[in-house]
Motif scaffolding. Structure first.
Motif, PDB file in Angstrom:
ATOM      1  N   SER A   1       0.861  -1.116   0.007  1.00 12.95           N
ATOM      2  CA  SER A   1       0.061  -0.156   0.089  1.00 12.95           C
ATOM      3  C   SER A   1       1.155   1.448   0.277  1.00 12.95           C
ATOM      4  O   SER A   1       2.046   0.772   0.761  1.00 12.95           O
ATOM      5  N   SER A   2       0.165   2.039  -0.524  1.00 13.25           N
ATOM      6  CA  SER A   2       1.310   4.174  -1.019  1.00 13.25           C
ATOM      7  C   SER A   2       0.751   4.588   0.516  1.00 13.25           C
ATOM      8  O   SER A   2      -0.168   4.264   0.379  1.00 13.25           O
ATOM      9  N   ARG A   3       2.148   5.349   1.040  1.00 15.12           N
ATOM     10  CA  ARG A   3       1.595   6.208   2.404  1.00 15.12           C
ATOM     11  C   ARG A   3       1.789   7.159   1.298  1.00 15.12           C
ATOM     12  O   ARG A   3       1.958   7.997   0.298  1.00 15.12           O
ATOM     13  N   ARG A   4       0.891   7.901   2.029  1.00 13.77           N
ATOM     14  CA  ARG A   4       0.773   9.231   1.881  1.00 13.77           C
ATOM     15  C   ARG A   4       1.991  10.036   2.407  1.00 13.77           C
ATOM     16  O   ARG A   4       2.149  10.071   3.695  1.00 13.77           O
ATOM     17  N   PRO A   5       1.650  10.791   1.731  1.00 18.93           N
ATOM     18  CA  PRO A   5       3.113  12.439   2.602  1.00 18.93           C
ATOM     19  C   PRO A   5       2.520  12.791   3.699  1.00 18.93           C
ATOM     20  O   PRO A   5       1.518  13.006   3.915  1.00 18.93           O
ATOM     21  N   PRO A   6       3.493  13.086   4.900  1.00 12.32           N
ATOM     22  CA  PRO A   6       3.147  14.010   6.074  1.00 12.32           C
ATOM     23  C   PRO A   6       2.622  14.401   5.124  1.00 12.32           C
ATOM     24  O   PRO A   6       2.706  15.850   4.668  1.00 12.32           O
ATOM     25  N   THR A   7       1.935  15.651   6.890  1.00  8.00           N
ATOM     26  CA  THR A   7       1.116  16.809   6.822  1.00  8.00           C
ATOM     27  C   THR A   7       1.343  17.514   6.253  1.00  8.00           C
ATOM     28  O   THR A   7       1.169  18.891   5.452  1.00  8.00           O
ATOM     29  N   TRP A   8       2.934  17.761   6.553  1.00  2.00           N
ATOM     30  CA  TRP A   8       3.471  19.134   6.596  1.00  2.00           C
ATOM     31  C   TRP A   8       4.419  18.941   5.578  1.00  2.00           C
ATOM     32  O   TRP A   8       4.226  20.191   4.780  1.00  2.00           O
ATOM     33  N   TRP A   9       4.463  18.086   4.669  1.00  2.00           N
ATOM     34  CA  TRP A   9       5.146  18.150   3.641  1.00  2.00           C
ATOM     35  C   TRP A   9       4.175  18.447   2.397  1.00  2.00           C
ATOM     36  O   TRP A   9       3.721  19.845   1.559  1.00  2.00           O
ATOM     37  N   ARG A  10       2.755  17.674   2.501  1.00  2.00           N
ATOM     38  CA  ARG A  10       1.241  18.409   1.672  1.00  2.00           C
ATOM     39  C   ARG A  10       1.175  20.130   2.122  1.00  2.00           C
ATOM     40  O   ARG A  10       0.671  20.560   1.347  1.00  2.00           O
ATOM     41  N   ARG A  11       1.198  20.618   3.164  1.00  2.00           N
ATOM     42  CA  ARG A  11       1.035  22.084   3.525  1.00  2.00           C
ATOM     43  C   ARG A  11       2.374  22.695   2.652  1.00  2.00           C
ATOM     44  O   ARG A  11       1.662  23.899   1.971  1.00  2.00           O
ATOM     45  N   LEU A  12       3.644  21.888   2.689  1.00  2.00           N
ATOM     46  CA  LEU A  12       4.380  23.427   1.671  1.00  2.00           C
ATOM     47  C   LEU A  12       4.157  23.376   0.828  1.00  2.00           C
ATOM     48  O   LEU A  12       4.463  24.122  -0.140  1.00  2.00           O
ATOM     49  N   MET A  13       3.847  22.411   0.136  1.00  2.00           N
ATOM     50  CA  MET A  13       3.754  21.776  -1.441  1.00  2.00           C
ATOM     51  C   MET A  13       2.622  23.010  -1.791  1.00  2.00           C
ATOM     52  O   MET A  13       2.526  23.606  -2.925  1.00  2.00           O
ATOM     53  N   TRP A  14       1.097  22.617  -1.180  1.00  2.00           N
ATOM     54  CA  TRP A  14       0.183  23.594  -1.189  1.00  2.00           C
ATOM     55  C   TRP A  14       1.035  24.849  -1.046  1.00  2.00           C
ATOM     56  O   TRP A  14       0.306  25.808  -1.767  1.00  2.00           O
ATOM     57  N   SER A  15       1.102  25.195  -0.155  1.00  2.00           N
ATOM     58  CA  SER A  15       1.789  26.783   0.278  1.00  2.00           C
ATOM     59  C   SER A  15       2.186  26.955  -1.094  1.00  2.00           C
ATOM     60  O   SER A  15       2.716  28.200  -1.884  1.00  2.00           O
ATOM     61  N   TRP A  16       3.894  26.636  -1.738  1.00  2.00           N
ATOM     62  CA  TRP A  16       4.102  26.557  -2.950  1.00  2.00           C
ATOM     63  C   TRP A  16       3.599  26.927  -3.850  1.00  2.00           C
ATOM     64  O   TRP A  16       3.736  27.635  -5.489  1.00  2.00           O
ATOM     65  N   ALA A  17       3.004  25.312  -4.647  1.00  2.00           N
ATOM     66  CA  ALA A  17       1.704  25.911  -5.692  1.00  2.00           C
ATOM     67  C   ALA A  17       0.843  26.966  -5.107  1.00  2.00           C
ATOM     68  O   ALA A  17       1.181  28.044  -6.491  1.00  2.00           O
ATOM     69  N   ARG A  18       0.730  28.206  -4.201  1.00  2.00           N
ATOM     70  CA  ARG A  18      -0.604  29.078  -4.515  1.00  2.00           C
ATOM     71  C   ARG A  18       1.056  30.137  -4.319  1.00  2.00           C
ATOM     72  O   ARG A  18       0.015  31.150  -5.124  1.00  2.00           O
ATOM     73  N   SER A  19       1.369  30.395  -3.757  1.00  2.00           N
ATOM     74  CA  SER A  19       2.683  30.805  -4.004  1.00  2.00           C
ATOM     75  C   SER A  19       3.428  31.948  -5.799  1.00  2.00           C
ATOM     76  O   SER A  19       3.559  32.547  -6.131  1.00  2.00           O
ATOM     77  N   LEU A  20       3.461  30.569  -6.463  1.00  2.00           N
ATOM     78  CA  LEU A  20       3.152  30.871  -8.040  1.00  2.00           C
ATOM     79  C   LEU A  20       2.451  31.051  -9.094  1.00  2.00           C
ATOM     80  O   LEU A  20       2.645  32.043  -9.631  1.00  2.00           O
TER      81      LEU A  20
END
Length: 176
Positions: A1-20
């Motif tokens: 089974s695949s594991r979901r990335p940790p919450t801190w990583w998802r938040r960081l990526m979401w923040s980065w995408a929004r800043s772009l």
């Protein structure tokens, strides 16, 4: 089974995408211009690829040097290109010419891959030969050479890598 990335990583990526996507200028938005938007290649650069003969001043025998790579890539695109280097007899199996004056026929544009001191001499020779387009690779440009070209109405591109623009033009062609 695949594991979901940790919450801190998802938040960081979401923040980065929004800043772009939140930039105030359209040219900095997170878009893929090659997929239906405007071309990423400016008109000044496009003029170089409208046909005509090329010379690569500073073409090198060493396949790892930019002068050699530029010559090889232009040749690979089917361009009519002459290597120019006063220290070489041939580049990639083609005869090499010591100067623009030694070329067997006139060229329309040149790519300069030499030190700035030499660039100033090359653009003077190019103007004498009626060459209308000069591309100075990063590291070859000098403000005096750029001003010389502008004062004589020569289309000059400086500080931009021609290899990068060839890649972008190829990408534009593939996705349009």
């Amino acid at each position: 089974s695949s594991r979901r990335p940790p919450t801190w990583w998802r938040r960081l990526m979401w923040s980065w995408a929004r800043s772009l996507n939140s930039s105030h200028t359209p040219s900095h938005r997170w878009t893929l211009p090659i997929l239906g938007g405007e071309s990423v290649v400016a008109d000044a650069e496009k003029q170089f690829f409208q046909g005509g003969r090329w010379a690569v001043v500073g073409a090198s025998r060493d396949p790892d040097k930019f002068g050699h790579i530029v010559h090889r890539r232009l040749r690979g695109r089917g361009e009519d290109v002459y290597p120019v280097n006063s220290q070489a007899k041939d580049v990639a199996g083609e005869p090499c010419y010591a100067s623009l004056a030694d070329l067997p026929e006139p060229v329309d544009q040149i790519v300069i891959v030499v030190p700035p001191r030499s660039t100033e001499r090359v653009v003077e020779e190019a103007a004498e030969r009626g060459i209308t387009r000069v591309w100075m690779q990063p590291g070859a440009e000098s403000s005096a050479a750029v001003e010389f070209c502008k004062a004589r109405g020569i289309n000059v591109v400086s500080g931009r890598c021609i290899l990068r623009y060839m890649d972008q033009m190829d990408a534009d062609a593939r996705y349009r």
